[in-house]
Design an enzyme around this catalytic site. Structure first.
Site, PDB file in Angstrom:
ATOM      1  N   ARG A 206       0.624  -1.328  -0.135  1.00 33.96           N
ATOM      2  CA  ARG A 206      -0.038   0.027   0.044  1.00 33.96           C
ATOM      3  C   ARG A 206       0.705   1.356  -0.057  1.00 33.96           C
ATOM      4  NH1 ARG A 206      -2.503  -0.762   4.473  1.00 33.96           N
ATOM      5  NH2 ARG A 206      -2.110   0.930   5.670  1.00 33.96           N
ATOM      6  N   TYR A 259     -17.625  17.135 -12.805  1.00 32.77           N
ATOM      7  CA  TYR A 259     -17.964  15.839 -12.707  1.00 32.77           C
ATOM      8  C   TYR A 259     -18.978  15.386 -11.424  1.00 32.77           C
ATOM      9  CZ  TYR A 259     -17.888  10.717 -12.215  1.00 32.77           C
ATOM     10  OH  TYR A 259     -17.774   9.281 -12.109  1.00 32.77           O
ATOM     11  N   ASP A 332      -8.325  19.838 -12.190  1.00 38.06           N
ATOM     12  CA  ASP A 332      -8.269  18.628 -12.844  1.00 38.06           C
ATOM     13  C   ASP A 332      -8.375  18.724 -14.301  1.00 38.06           C
ATOM     14  OD1 ASP A 332      -9.476  16.286 -13.818  1.00 38.06           O
ATOM     15  OD2 ASP A 332     -11.076  15.952 -12.283  1.00 38.06           O
ATOM     16  N   LYS A 357      -8.716   7.724 -18.347  1.00 41.17           N
ATOM     17  CA  LYS A 357      -9.136   8.450 -19.414  1.00 41.17           C
ATOM     18  C   LYS A 357      -7.924   8.501 -20.529  1.00 41.17           C
ATOM     19  CE  LYS A 357     -13.051   9.118 -17.365  1.00 41.17           C
ATOM     20  NZ  LYS A 357     -12.897   8.896 -15.810  1.00 41.17           N
TER      21      LYS A 357
END
Length: 541
Positions: A206, A259, A332, A357
């Site tokens: 992690r 978004y 973003d 994306k």
């Protein structure tokens, strides 16, 4: 990062064979007993089974040795990926050939963007990793600097983090996938050195992974960032960033067009932490100034271009305004990509992407990333280590692979989208087109100043109602009806249905989402094919 032991050194060369003969002393599998896997070294026998195949071949002009250092750098990658190379034909590079027994036993050096401080008291077996989670390189190999011979984003997207310095010792062109959840320490003293910061190493999956680090360094190179943190998804990146950088009781500024899941988090989750928000139009600089004067704003967080109307924010101007009041700016840039827009160079503190994306680019992986100064990214990384959302190393490999064609894909998508936006704007059955490359776009001049391309997504409104728009979408033959964007395959969706169907029509209109709105993400298909498909679909309504 811990080491494994290996009782033998492989000095002879060999080639791939369908049924390899390991009589020369190469370890081969025996039939394992219950619950165990055993290996033996020795001559072949009829009771033993060889490996079904090998995935590497030793060239005769290489001298290969396994060493403690090589194994440490390549822990848990597999035999083919932990073999270290001592170049015997490297006189052209000016690098002296190392003795076989000590081919890669030199101390590692850090190649991350921000070098870690020297680790005092570390033993010769310790592997130093930068504060960015970067990997070391092996001394004696050429020290390739990004600025020395690469001048384009396209070349950087292929070679950054790999040919320019990769800590995994392997001759493979592609970065190996390090499938491990933890890294062991050779002895307790090494663990104590690590805990007391005299040595730096990987510890737990992690907290970092060698494959993931390569993806991070590649993105950092494109963004011109000191550090990048890559996470399990774009929303994971957004939520952890907001929680890490906005204190309880803090205030943020965001924009109307964004978004929907980001808006939901800001409107429903952050208030539970006492964090409030002001929502402004992307171009309303006066509203931003007013909010900065009235509130102690911690962060201005926005997309640019925005989703789904592709509005643009003046990154340079808002950065100056926010910094004058002590507020951070995070952009973003998912719709822009690191190729079309350099938010950090324009003054933003951080840039975020849904790497699902364009960066991944093949509609086959989820990931998110945050890039910026080491200090800020480290604050987000610390919370990320607590909350989780780590990217799987196999997903990191897909991100690395996808980025190698990023510049080619984006060039094609930019071109197709701009040409189609112009055709759609002139079509009698299209009421309105939203694309920053069009002169009709409210931020067209701004987009020309701060972007080198306008992206591969075009939003437009059909001249008709919900059912007319559905008929158009269903008549399309090339794009998939799906969420997401930025991949090789074209994708189309009706936001009123795909993202806002749970709201009434009047509630959707509050966000500007009309029933006739279409968002079209252009892939890398041939332009003429896409043009013909869209025109025939428009002809059905």
């Amino acid at each position: 990062m811990a080491v494994s032991t290996c009782p033998k050194v492989f000095a002879s060369s060999f080639e791939c064979r369908s049924d390899p003969d390991f009589s020369g002393g190469f370890p081969r599998h025996e039939n394992p007993g219950p619950g165990r896997f055993s290996m033996r070294v020795g001559p072949s026998s009829s009771s033993s089974r060889g490996l079904s195949s090998l995935i590497f071949r030793f060239p005769p002009n290489f001298v290969r040795q396994l060493s403690t250092k090589a194994r440490r750098n390549c822990s848990n990658i597999g035999v083919a990926q932990i073999v270290a190379a001592s170049w015997s034909n490297n006189s052209a590079t000016g690098v002296p050939a190392a003795p076989a027994a000590t081919a890669v036993d030199d101390a590692a050096t850090d190649t991350a963007a921000v070098p870690a401080a020297p680790v005092e008291g570390a033993s010769g077996d310790d592997v130093a990793v930068s504060g960015n989670g970067g990997l070391p390189s092996v001394q004696g190999l050429p020290d390739l600097k990004e600025s020395s011979f690469l001048s384009s984003d396209g070349s950087l997207s292929i070679h950054a983090g790999e040919r320019l310095g990769r800590g995994i010792v392997t001759d493979a062109i592609t970065t190996p996938v390090v499938n491990t959840s933890a890294y062991f320490f050779k002895k307790t003293a090494d663990l104590i050195d690590f805990k007391e910061k005299r040595a730096i190493s990987f510890e737990y999956g992690r907290y970092g992974n060698p494959t993931t680090v390569v993806a991070e360094e590649k993105i950092s190179a494109l963004e011109g960032a000191e550090s990048t943190l890559i996470l399990a998804s774009g929303m994971c990146a957004s939520t952890i960033l907001l929680m890490a950088l906005v204190p309880a009781g803090g205030h943020i500024v965001t924009t109307t067009d964004c978004y929907r899941k980001t808006r939901i988090f800001i409107e429903t989750i952050l208030p539970k932490m006492g964090i409030t928000a002001t929502v402004i139009d992307p171009a309303d600089v006066g509203a931003l100034e007013s909010t900065l004067n009235k509130n102690k704003v911690s962060l201005f967080f926005t997309e640019s271009p925005t989703n789904p109307f592709l509005r643009c924010v003046d990154i340079e101007l808002v950065s100056k305004l926010c910094h004058s009041k002590g507020a951070l700016v995070c952009i973003d840039g998912t719709f822009a990509t690191p190729l079309n827009q350099k938010a950090l160079a324009l003054g933003a503190d951080l840039v975020l992407h849904s790497a699902t994306k364009y960066i991944g680019g093949h509609n086959d992986v989820l990931a998110g990333c945050i890039s910026g100064p080491l200090k800020l990214v480290s604050e987000v990384r610390n919370l990320h280590h607590i909350i989780g959302g780590a990217l799987n190393p196999n997903a990191a490999y897909l991100i690395i692979r996808g980025m190698k064609t990023l510049h080619l894909r984006v060039q094609q998508q930019n071109s197709t989208a701009l040409r189609m936006a112009k055709i759609l704007e002139a079509h009698p059955k299209v009421a309105h087109v939203y694309y920053p490359g069009l002169e009709s776009h409210p931020e067209h001049e701004l987009a020309k100043r701060q972007m080198t391309g306008f992206g591969g997504v075009v939003s437009f409104e059909i001249d008709g109602d919900l059912m007319t728009t559905i008929k158009f979408v269903d008549a399309l033959k090339i794009p998939y009806i799906a969420p997401s964007f930025g991949g090789c395959e074209s994708i189309v969706d009706q936001p009123a249905i795909m993202s806002y169907w749970d709201l009434s029509q009047s509630e959707r209109l509050k966000y500007g989402i009309k029933d006739n709105l279409v968002r079209f993400s252009f892939g890398v298909e041939d332009f003429e094919d896409l043009k013909a498909d869209i025109l025939q679909a428009l002809g059905t309504i």
